[in-house]
Design an enzyme around this catalytic site. Structure first.
Site, PDB file in Angstrom:
ATOM      1  N   HIS A  14      -3.777   6.466   2.832  1.00 38.83           N
ATOM      2  CA  HIS A  14      -4.181   5.340   2.107  1.00 38.83           C
ATOM      3  C   HIS A  14      -4.935   4.875   3.087  1.00 38.83           C
ATOM      4  CE1 HIS A  14      -4.706   0.855   1.488  1.00 38.83           C
ATOM      5  NE2 HIS A  14      -4.023   0.874   2.309  1.00 38.83           N
TER       6      HIS A  14
ATOM      7  N   CYS B 268       0.965  -1.438   0.098  1.00 37.51           N
ATOM      8  CA  CYS B 268      -0.099   0.460  -0.190  1.00 37.51           C
ATOM      9  C   CYS B 268       0.870   1.354  -0.355  1.00 37.51           C
ATOM     10  CB  CYS B 268      -0.783   0.145   1.226  1.00 37.51           C
ATOM     11  SG  CYS B 268      -1.477  -1.216   1.421  1.00 37.51           S
TER      12      CYS B 268
ATOM     13  N   ASN C 124     -10.358  -1.270   0.304  1.00 32.85           N
ATOM     14  CA  ASN C 124      -8.454  -1.186   0.328  1.00 32.85           C
ATOM     15  C   ASN C 124      -8.108  -1.691  -0.583  1.00 32.85           C
ATOM     16  OD1 ASN C 124      -5.996  -1.491   0.246  1.00 32.85           O
ATOM     17  ND2 ASN C 124      -6.220  -2.151   2.358  1.00 32.85           N
TER      18      ASN C 124
HETATM   19  O1  UT7 Z   1      -3.603  -1.805   3.256  1.00 35.07           O
HETATM   20  C1  UT7 Z   1      -2.903  -2.361   5.135  1.00 35.07           C
HETATM   21  C2  UT7 Z   1      -3.830  -3.417   5.641  1.00 35.07           C
HETATM   22  N1  UT7 Z   1      -4.580  -3.916   6.160  1.00 35.07           N
HETATM   23  C3  UT7 Z   1      -4.885  -2.426   7.428  1.00 35.07           C
HETATM   24  O2  UT7 Z   1      -4.981  -1.837   7.860  1.00 35.07           O
HETATM   25  C4  UT7 Z   1      -6.370  -3.412   8.246  1.00 35.07           C
HETATM   26  C5  UT7 Z   1      -5.833  -3.009   9.648  1.00 35.07           C
HETATM   27  N2  UT7 Z   1      -6.537  -3.817  10.826  1.00 35.07           N
HETATM   28  C6  UT7 Z   1      -8.347  -3.919  10.878  1.00 35.07           C
HETATM   29  O3  UT7 Z   1      -8.836  -3.200   9.590  1.00 35.07           O
HETATM   30  C7  UT7 Z   1      -9.001  -4.388  12.121  1.00 35.07           C
HETATM   31  O4  UT7 Z   1      -8.302  -5.068  12.373  1.00 35.07           O
HETATM   32  C8  UT7 Z   1      -9.792  -5.332  10.529  1.00 35.07           C
HETATM   33  C9  UT7 Z   1     -11.315  -4.426  10.184  1.00 35.07           C
HETATM   34  C10 UT7 Z   1      -8.861  -6.249   9.682  1.00 35.07           C
HETATM   35  C11 UT7 Z   1     -10.379  -6.313  12.559  1.00 35.07           C
HETATM   36  O5  UT7 Z   1     -11.155  -5.257  13.091  1.00 35.07           O
HETATM   37  P1  UT7 Z   1     -11.072  -6.077  14.701  1.00 35.07           P
HETATM   38  O6  UT7 Z   1     -11.572  -4.662  15.036  1.00 35.07           O
HETATM   39  O7  UT7 Z   1      -9.263  -5.851  14.947  1.00 35.07           O
HETATM   40  O8  UT7 Z   1     -11.707  -7.012  15.151  1.00 35.07           O
HETATM   41  P2  UT7 Z   1     -11.067  -7.940  16.226  1.00 35.07           P
HETATM   42  O9  UT7 Z   1     -10.214  -9.568  14.856  1.00 35.07           O
HETATM   43  O10 UT7 Z   1     -10.433  -7.794  17.277  1.00 35.07           O
HETATM   44  O11 UT7 Z   1     -12.319  -8.940  16.223  1.00 35.07           O
HETATM   45  C12 UT7 Z   1     -13.080  -8.763  17.238  1.00 35.07           C
HETATM   46  C13 UT7 Z   1     -14.579  -9.519  16.935  1.00 35.07           C
HETATM   47  C14 UT7 Z   1     -14.701 -10.515  17.400  1.00 35.07           C
HETATM   48  O12 UT7 Z   1     -15.308 -10.855  17.434  1.00 35.07           O
HETATM   49  P3  UT7 Z   1     -14.853 -11.452  19.364  1.00 35.07           P
HETATM   50  O13 UT7 Z   1     -13.885 -12.420  19.230  1.00 35.07           O
HETATM   51  O14 UT7 Z   1     -15.150 -10.155  19.901  1.00 35.07           O
HETATM   52  O15 UT7 Z   1     -15.920 -12.590  20.189  1.00 35.07           O
HETATM   53  C15 UT7 Z   1     -14.448 -11.216  15.595  1.00 35.07           C
HETATM   54  O16 UT7 Z   1     -14.477 -12.774  15.690  1.00 35.07           O
HETATM   55  O17 UT7 Z   1     -15.268  -8.896  15.994  1.00 35.07           O
HETATM   56  C16 UT7 Z   1     -15.026 -10.219  14.894  1.00 35.07           C
HETATM   57  N3  UT7 Z   1     -15.359  -9.891  13.874  1.00 35.07           N
HETATM   58  C17 UT7 Z   1     -15.603 -10.488  13.034  1.00 35.07           C
HETATM   59  N4  UT7 Z   1     -17.290 -10.095  12.790  1.00 35.07           N
HETATM   60  C18 UT7 Z   1     -18.367  -9.860  11.492  1.00 35.07           C
HETATM   61  C19 UT7 Z   1     -13.989  -9.778  13.116  1.00 35.07           C
HETATM   62  N5  UT7 Z   1     -14.336 -10.259  11.864  1.00 35.07           N
HETATM   63  C20 UT7 Z   1     -15.358 -10.042  11.340  1.00 35.07           C
HETATM   64  C21 UT7 Z   1     -16.100  -9.745  10.721  1.00 35.07           C
HETATM   65  N6  UT7 Z   1     -17.535  -9.964  10.705  1.00 35.07           N
HETATM   66  N7  UT7 Z   1     -16.175  -9.700   9.160  1.00 35.07           N
END
Ligand code: UT7
Length: 334
Positions: free
Chosen positions: A257, A117, A287
């Site tokens: 970005h 990115c 993204n």
């Molecule tokens: O270009 C560079 C590339 N990438 C990035 O910039 C990505 C940076 N990271 C992010 O954008 C975020 O970390 C994500 C959007 C990928 C994930 O969001 P998060 O707030 O970090 O979620 P998490 O992984 O901490 O998960 C929180 C909760 C979990 O449930 P529990 O354990 O709290 O019950 C996950 O299982 O949300 C759940 N979860 C989802 N629920 C619905 C994780 N992914 C999803 C989903 N839909 N897609």
């Protein structure tokens, strides 16, 4: 010591996004997720997905043609083409060489650059060196991705985020004191496994195991990436500003970005910028990695948001891990 004969800047911009729209409701049918969660946690409502027959160079071609037209520069005038991508048409030859042939840019050197990115800003920094030193007159920089072909559509961690598109900029000599004022490029390979496509390379060539385990797809530690991004996005801009002899207060517009609205908001906060001074189109396009900044830049320009003489900051981060920013005094007329 730096040798600077010319000021280098952007002469023309263009972008292309595929016609097909994939909404959050569509993704609900593929993995266990929902519109509310995706919107709240990422800011994305929909993204563009290329047609099966479209490769990265096909998207790059349309963006490049639009940028050349905007710059009033012919393909034959190009001295160099850099394509920033992590989703090349194939491992070799470079997508830039395929694009060179499609454009008819027969006088241009061509190569790809892999900085995820951050790739568009890395490539812009290279283009700037060649123009400033007078070695080249016109350089085309393209960020282009077809990430939908490298996503595991069963992985809700990645398939909700990544998207397809292309953005292009023609760099050339601009009025003295305008154009690129400074940049900051960085890398931390200790985070190499944070975002990766682990299979299909020389470490793990394609085999049954790599296919069965989706090793040709993007794998991402979202939380780790998030932590890294909120620091990197703001601090790289501060370094670029210092190099240009400017401060946060001098920024007229930030083109970040488009990775996650929460990351963008935290960078804006760190830079003391109200969101009106920050370009956001993540809700429409998701993204698109290396394509994200040039698409945003081209759209911001089309919407009349960039005025000649204003200080524009670009900021990106991504796999590698890498980060990059650039400060420009906008040289293009409205
Ligand atoms: O270009 C560079 C590339 N990438 C990035 O910039 C990505 C940076 N990271 C992010 O954008 C975020 O970390 C994500 C959007 C990928 C994930 O969001 P998060 O707030 O970090 O979620 P998490 O992984 O901490 O998960 C929180 C909760 C979990 O449930 P529990 O354990 O709290 O019950 C996950 O299982 O949300 C759940 N979860 C989802 N629920 C619905 C994780 N992914 C999803 C989903 N839909 N897609």
């Amino acid at each position: 010591m730096t040798l600077k004969l010319n000021s280098a800047g952007i002469l023309g911009l263009g972008y292309y996004v595929p016609e097909k729209i994939l909404t959050n409701a569509d993704i609900e049918k593929l993995v266990d997720t929902n519109d509310e969660w995706i919107t709240e946690r990422t800011g994305i409502k929909e993204r563009r997905i290329c047609a099966p027959e479209q490769a990265t160079s096909d998207l790059a071609l349309i963006a490049a043609q639009r940028a050349l037209e905007d710059a009033k520069v012919s393909a034959e005038e190009l001295d160099m083409i850099i394509v920033a991508t992590i989703s090349a048409d194939s491992n070799t030859p470079s997508t830039a060489c395929i694009l060179q042939e499609k454009l008819g840019a027969k006088n241009a050197a061509a190569f790809d650059l892999s900085a995820a990115c951050s790739g568009f800003v890395y490539s812009s920094a290279i283009a700037t060196q060649f123009i400033e030193t007078g070695v080249y007159k016109k350089v085309l920089v393209v960020g282009a991705e077809t990430l939908s072909k490298f996503v595991n559509w069963e992985d809700r961690n990645t398939c909700i985020i990544f998207a397809d598109g292309a953005g292009a900029a023609v760099f050339g000599v601009v009025e003295d004191g305008y154009g690129v004022l400074s940049f900051d490029l960085g890398a931390d390979g200790s985070g190499a496994e944070t975002i990766e496509i682990p299979g299909g390379g020389s470490r793990h060539p394609a085999d049954q195991e790599s296919i069965d385990n989706h090793m040709h797809c993007l794998h991402m530690n979202g939380k780790e990436t998030f932590r890294f991004a909120v620091k990197a996005m703001g601090s790289t801009v501060i370094k670029s500003l210092e190099r240009a002899g400017l401060t946060k207060e001098d920024i007229d517009y930030l083109i970040p970005h488009q990775a996650n609205i929460r990351i963008i908001q935290s960078a804006a906060k760190r830079l003391h910028l109200p969101m009106e001074k920050v370009f956001v189109n993540i809700e429409k396009y998701g993204n698109a990695s290396a394509a994200s900044i040039p698409i945003a830049l081209a759209e911001a320009e089309q919407e009349g948001k960039l005025k000649k003489g204003e200080i524009i900051a670009l900021s990106g981060f991504g796999a590698g891990l890498t980060w990059a920013s650039c400060i420009m005094k906008w040289a293009k007329e409205d």
